[in-house]
Design a protein around this motif. Structure first.
Motif, PDB file in Angstrom:
ATOM      1  N   ASP A  80      16.453  28.028   5.061  1.00 31.78           N
ATOM      2  CA  ASP A  80      17.821  27.782   5.558  1.00 31.78           C
ATOM      3  C   ASP A  80      18.128  28.671   6.752  1.00 31.78           C
ATOM      4  N   ASN A  81      17.672  29.915   6.724  1.00 34.13           N
ATOM      5  CA  ASN A  81      17.901  30.815   7.853  1.00 34.13           C
ATOM      6  C   ASN A  81      17.141  30.339   9.092  1.00 34.13           C
ATOM      7  N   GLU A  82      15.919  29.855   8.897  1.00 37.18           N
ATOM      8  CA  GLU A  82      15.156  29.344  10.031  1.00 37.18           C
ATOM      9  C   GLU A  82      15.821  28.113  10.630  1.00 37.18           C
ATOM     10  N   TYR A  83      16.352  27.245   9.787  1.00 42.03           N
ATOM     11  CA  TYR A  83      17.035  26.054  10.301  1.00 42.03           C
ATOM     12  C   TYR A  83      18.319  26.432  11.029  1.00 42.03           C
ATOM     13  N   GLU A  84      19.026  27.444  10.534  1.00 40.24           N
ATOM     14  CA  GLU A  84      20.239  27.913  11.210  1.00 40.24           C
ATOM     15  C   GLU A  84      19.898  28.498  12.581  1.00 40.24           C
ATOM     16  N   LYS A  94       0.820  -1.210   0.000  1.00 43.52           N
ATOM     17  CA  LYS A  94       0.000   0.000   0.000  1.00 43.52           C
ATOM     18  C   LYS A  94       0.852   1.257   0.000  1.00 43.52           C
ATOM     19  N   SER A  95       2.000   1.196   0.684  1.00 37.78           N
ATOM     20  CA  SER A  95       2.841   2.387   0.760  1.00 37.78           C
ATOM     21  C   SER A  95       3.395   2.785  -0.592  1.00 37.78           C
ATOM     22  N   TYR A  96       3.502   1.844  -1.531  1.00 33.90           N
ATOM     23  CA  TYR A  96       4.001   2.149  -2.872  1.00 33.90           C
ATOM     24  C   TYR A  96       2.865   2.397  -3.865  1.00 33.90           C
ATOM     25  N   THR A  97       1.649   2.425  -3.378  1.00 33.50           N
ATOM     26  CA  THR A  97       0.488   2.660  -4.233  1.00 33.50           C
ATOM     27  C   THR A  97      -0.230   3.915  -3.772  1.00 33.50           C
ATOM     28  N   ALA A  98      -0.630   4.737  -4.698  1.00 34.57           N
ATOM     29  CA  ALA A  98      -1.281   6.006  -4.347  1.00 34.57           C
ATOM     30  C   ALA A  98      -2.709   5.768  -3.866  1.00 34.57           C
ATOM     31  N   ASN A  99      -3.155   6.652  -2.938  1.00 34.46           N
ATOM     32  CA  ASN A  99      -4.550   6.674  -2.458  1.00 34.46           C
ATOM     33  C   ASN A  99      -4.982   5.358  -1.811  1.00 34.46           C
ATOM     34  N   THR A 100      -4.087   4.748  -1.057  1.00 37.33           N
ATOM     35  CA  THR A 100      -4.441   3.518  -0.350  1.00 37.33           C
ATOM     36  C   THR A 100      -4.464   3.730   1.163  1.00 37.33           C
ATOM     37  N   TRP A 101      -4.379   4.970   1.603  1.00 37.26           N
ATOM     38  CA  TRP A 101      -4.355   5.244   3.033  1.00 37.26           C
ATOM     39  C   TRP A 101      -5.758   5.121   3.612  1.00 37.26           C
ATOM     40  N   MET A 102      -5.823   4.802   4.887  1.00 34.37           N
ATOM     41  CA  MET A 102      -7.091   4.688   5.593  1.00 34.37           C
ATOM     42  C   MET A 102      -7.341   5.880   6.511  1.00 34.37           C
ATOM     43  N   ALA A 103      -6.267   6.507   6.997  1.00 30.48           N
ATOM     44  CA  ALA A 103      -6.409   7.654   7.894  1.00 30.48           C
ATOM     45  C   ALA A 103      -5.263   8.625   7.616  1.00 30.48           C
ATOM     46  N   VAL A 104      -5.556   9.916   7.727  1.00 31.65           N
ATOM     47  CA  VAL A 104      -4.550  10.960   7.523  1.00 31.65           C
ATOM     48  C   VAL A 104      -4.626  11.933   8.692  1.00 31.65           C
ATOM     49  N   VAL A 105      -3.456  12.325   9.194  1.00 29.95           N
ATOM     50  CA  VAL A 105      -3.348  13.308  10.271  1.00 29.95           C
ATOM     51  C   VAL A 105      -2.744  14.570   9.673  1.00 29.95           C
ATOM     52  N   GLN A 106      -3.514  15.634   9.633  1.00 28.27           N
ATOM     53  CA  GLN A 106      -3.087  16.909   9.053  1.00 28.27           C
ATOM     54  C   GLN A 106      -2.660  17.836  10.187  1.00 28.27           C
ATOM     55  N   VAL A 107      -1.342  18.011  10.320  1.00 31.60           N
ATOM     56  CA  VAL A 107      -0.782  18.857  11.379  1.00 31.60           C
ATOM     57  C   VAL A 107      -0.574  20.258  10.807  1.00 31.60           C
ATOM     58  N   ARG A 108      -1.161  21.249  11.440  1.00 31.72           N
ATOM     59  CA  ARG A 108      -1.092  22.619  10.954  1.00 31.72           C
ATOM     60  C   ARG A 108      -0.748  23.569  12.103  1.00 31.72           C
ATOM     61  N   GLN A 109      -0.086  24.677  11.730  1.00 30.03           N
ATOM     62  CA  GLN A 109       0.167  25.783  12.651  1.00 30.03           C
ATOM     63  C   GLN A 109       0.127  27.077  11.849  1.00 30.03           C
ATOM     64  N   LYS A 110      -0.711  28.001  12.261  1.00 30.66           N
ATOM     65  CA  LYS A 110      -0.942  29.227  11.496  1.00 30.66           C
ATOM     66  C   LYS A 110       0.077  30.289  11.885  1.00 30.66           C
ATOM     67  N   VAL A 111       1.320  30.059  11.439  1.00 32.25           N
ATOM     68  CA  VAL A 111       2.412  31.017  11.650  1.00 32.25           C
ATOM     69  C   VAL A 111       3.183  31.144  10.351  1.00 32.25           C
ATOM     70  N   GLN A 112       4.108  32.120  10.304  1.00 34.73           N
ATOM     71  CA  GLN A 112       4.856  32.391   9.086  1.00 34.73           C
ATOM     72  C   GLN A 112       6.183  31.655   9.019  1.00 34.73           C
ATOM     73  N   HIS A 113       6.502  30.866  10.034  1.00 34.61           N
ATOM     74  CA  HIS A 113       7.804  30.184  10.070  1.00 34.61           C
ATOM     75  C   HIS A 113       7.585  28.708  10.346  1.00 34.61           C
ATOM     76  N   LYS A 114       8.694  27.947  10.319  1.00 36.56           N
ATOM     77  CA  LYS A 114       8.653  26.493  10.520  1.00 36.56           C
ATOM     78  C   LYS A 114       9.411  26.058  11.773  1.00 36.56           C
ATOM     79  N   ARG A 115       9.639  26.979  12.710  1.00 38.23           N
ATOM     80  CA  ARG A 115      10.459  26.641  13.868  1.00 38.23           C
ATOM     81  C   ARG A 115       9.811  25.559  14.728  1.00 38.23           C
TER      82      ARG A 115
END
Length: 532
Positions: free
Chosen positions: A451-455, A158-179
């Protein structure tokens, strides 16, 4: 003794194998040895019984084990897959269960026999015991050879086939950075929380984690709740329905929203909430993100925690982020007797770095990092004097009789090292999680920002011991080493420039076994070479 001399019955039978202690009464029908007829099985001696009776006749001597190379699991018929390390009890149990008619005898012992690792064979020596006849017990050992055959399990397929997932967890944060996601990524890697995912896709405001089973997604959500404050909402979509049996198939979607407040952010609290969590000042900074938002008042060293449940009742956002930090120069600092943990309350006189040589504006500030600052040092903080913030909460604090006069001109957050090089050679590194970026490939300007955020995140790891203790840091074997005298002189100059910069001890780092190859020599061989 003479050959023709007569020999007694008792003495002759006592020297023959298989003769009972009570004396021989009959002869073996096969070899003629004297045996006890009262306890013999079919008038056969013990040696003849061993040569003619096979208690393992119905047990197969070979078998096939199916192994998935992608997830290192073994097939347990009919359709389940189990994890079993080589020569483990789990693998031995699986081998014994694959043999037919083994339940008809008693298993005394079972163990692995060594084979070549690349032979794709597993040999097991089994010792069984069974009753031949009344009063006669027989024990026998034999070997079974298993052929290891490769077969892909359903989860890996299933992992090598598209659209075979049973559940998806959508993690979101409403900010302008990825820290926050950089910190969350390291926690996921350290605890292996993503081992059940079949795909990880990066989105504009977060990351999507796809799972083959609903319970795997729920376990991942429980992990997120244990490390960061989140708000979870779920929904399901009907995929198929059987009208005969009433069975229905759904796809589940979980929306996980992380609190938008991040570490080192300036926060304006609702005054009602500030009074309910210990009567703390409503203008604070966030010094840590854990299962709750940890707030600190730098003027009094008072702390407070806002849990996820309390936050979502009355949500609030950051008043200013780390992108709005201003560099200040410490002109004078005087510590007080107030200390709380690693913080020391001090009174300092600072000036903006951009104002030096332009004007004589200085600011008096009470700061919590007095143990780190000395006259002449640099610090990053928020310039509140003359600031214009589009926030109703901040306007309420300014107009309040109780807190309007307590707003400081400057609020220092952390010490700054201006002479630190951006891409300096570190002796440590962090692992990154493999993600599918899809169509969201960053542009050149966005890549520079990432790259700046990761630094900046790497610098936070170097400066904060508590943050470093929660992550897994590895030794960087690819660190550049100076080879020639010119390079050595350059390296010494860089070391003098970065003397005050926090560094991580090698004893606190883990070995990265993913980078080991056949050319790496063990320590014992290195010692022998040096002694020669």
């Amino acid at each position: 003794m003479d050959i023709d001399a007569p020999m007694g019955m008792g003495s002759g039978m006592a020297s023959l194998p298989g003769t009972a202690k009570t004396g021989a009464t009959i002869l073996c029908c096969n070899c003629g040895a004297g045996i006890d007829g009262t306890s013999s099985a079919g008038a056969l001696c013990y040696d003849c019984i061993k040569s003619t009776v096979d208690i393992s006749a119905g047990i197969q001597r070979d078998g096939v084990l199916h192994f998935c190379k992608d997830c290192d699991r073994w097939l347990m018929p009919p359709a389940s897959w189990v994890s079993a390390p080589p020569e483990s009890r789990e693998l031995l149990s699986l081998c014994l269960k694959r043999l037919r008619n083994l339940n008809k005898v008693r298993i005394i012992d079972a163990k692995f026999v060594w084979t070549e690792p690349h032979s794709r064979r597993i040999r097991v020596k089994i010792t069984v015991q069974d009753t031949v006849s009344e009063g006669v017990m027989m024990q026998q050992s034999f070997e079974v050879v298993y052929v290891v055959a490769s077969q892909q399990c359903k989860d890996c397929a299933k992992s090598y086939t598209a659209n075979t997932w049973m559940a998806v967890v959508q993690v979101r944060q409403k900010v302008q950075h990825k820290r926050t996601f950089l910190f969350l990524e390291q926690l996921i890697l350290k605890h292996q929380a993503h081992r059940d995912t079949i795909n990880i896709k990066e989105e504009r405001d977060g990351i999507d984690f796809f799972f083959a089973q609903k319970n795997q997604a729920e376990a991942f959500i429980n992990f997120l709740k244990s490390v960061v404050p989140v708000n979870v909402r779920d929904s399901r979509h009907l995929i198929s329905s059987d009208t005969q049996t009433g069975n229905k198939s759904y796809k589940y979607t979980y929306s996980v929203e992380i609190i938008p407040v991040c570490r080192d952010d300036l926060v304006a609290l609702p005054m009602k909430l500030a009074k309910s969590i210990g009567n703390i000042s409503p203008l604070v900074i966030c010094h840590r993100i854990g299962t709750a938002v940890n707030l600190l008042d730098p003027q009094t060293l008072q702390t407070a925690d806002v849990s996820s449940e309390i936050y979502w009742r009355a949500p609030f956002g950051p008043l200013a982020g780390t992108t709005e930090l201003v560099e200040f120069i410490v002109l004078d600092i005087e510590p007080t007797n107030v200390r709380r943990g690693k913080w020391l309350l001090s009174e300092a006189t600072v000036a903006r770095a951009c104002d030096l040589g332009v004007n004589d504006n200085t600011y008096f500030v009470r700061t919590h990092i007095g143990n780190l600052l000395h006259p002449g040092d640099s610090a990053l903080g928020y310039m509140l004097h003359g600031g214009n913030y589009n926030s109703a909460l901040y306007d309420g604090i300014e107009q309040s009789r109780a807190y309007g006069s307590t707003i400081p001109d400057v609020m220092l957050v952390k010490k700054h090292y201006p002479n630190r090089r951006k891409n300096r050679n570190r002796n440590w590194k962090l692992k990154r999680m493999a993600k599918d970026e899809g169509d969201l490939l960053p542009k050149a300007s966005d890549q520079e920002r990432l790259d700046n955020e990761y630094e900046l995140f790497l610098r936070d790891v170097e400066e904060d011991e508590e943050l470093r203790a929660a992550l897994a840091l590895y030794k960087n074997s690819k660190a550049k080493k100076a080879q020639d005298p010119d390079a050595m002189s350059i390296a010494e100059t860089e070391m003098t420039v970065d003397d005050a910069v926090p560094r991580i001890d090698l004893d606190d780092l883990l070995d990265d076994f993913d980078e080991l190859d056949l050319q790496d020599k063990p320590m014992a061989e290195d010692d022998e070479d040096s002694s020669d």
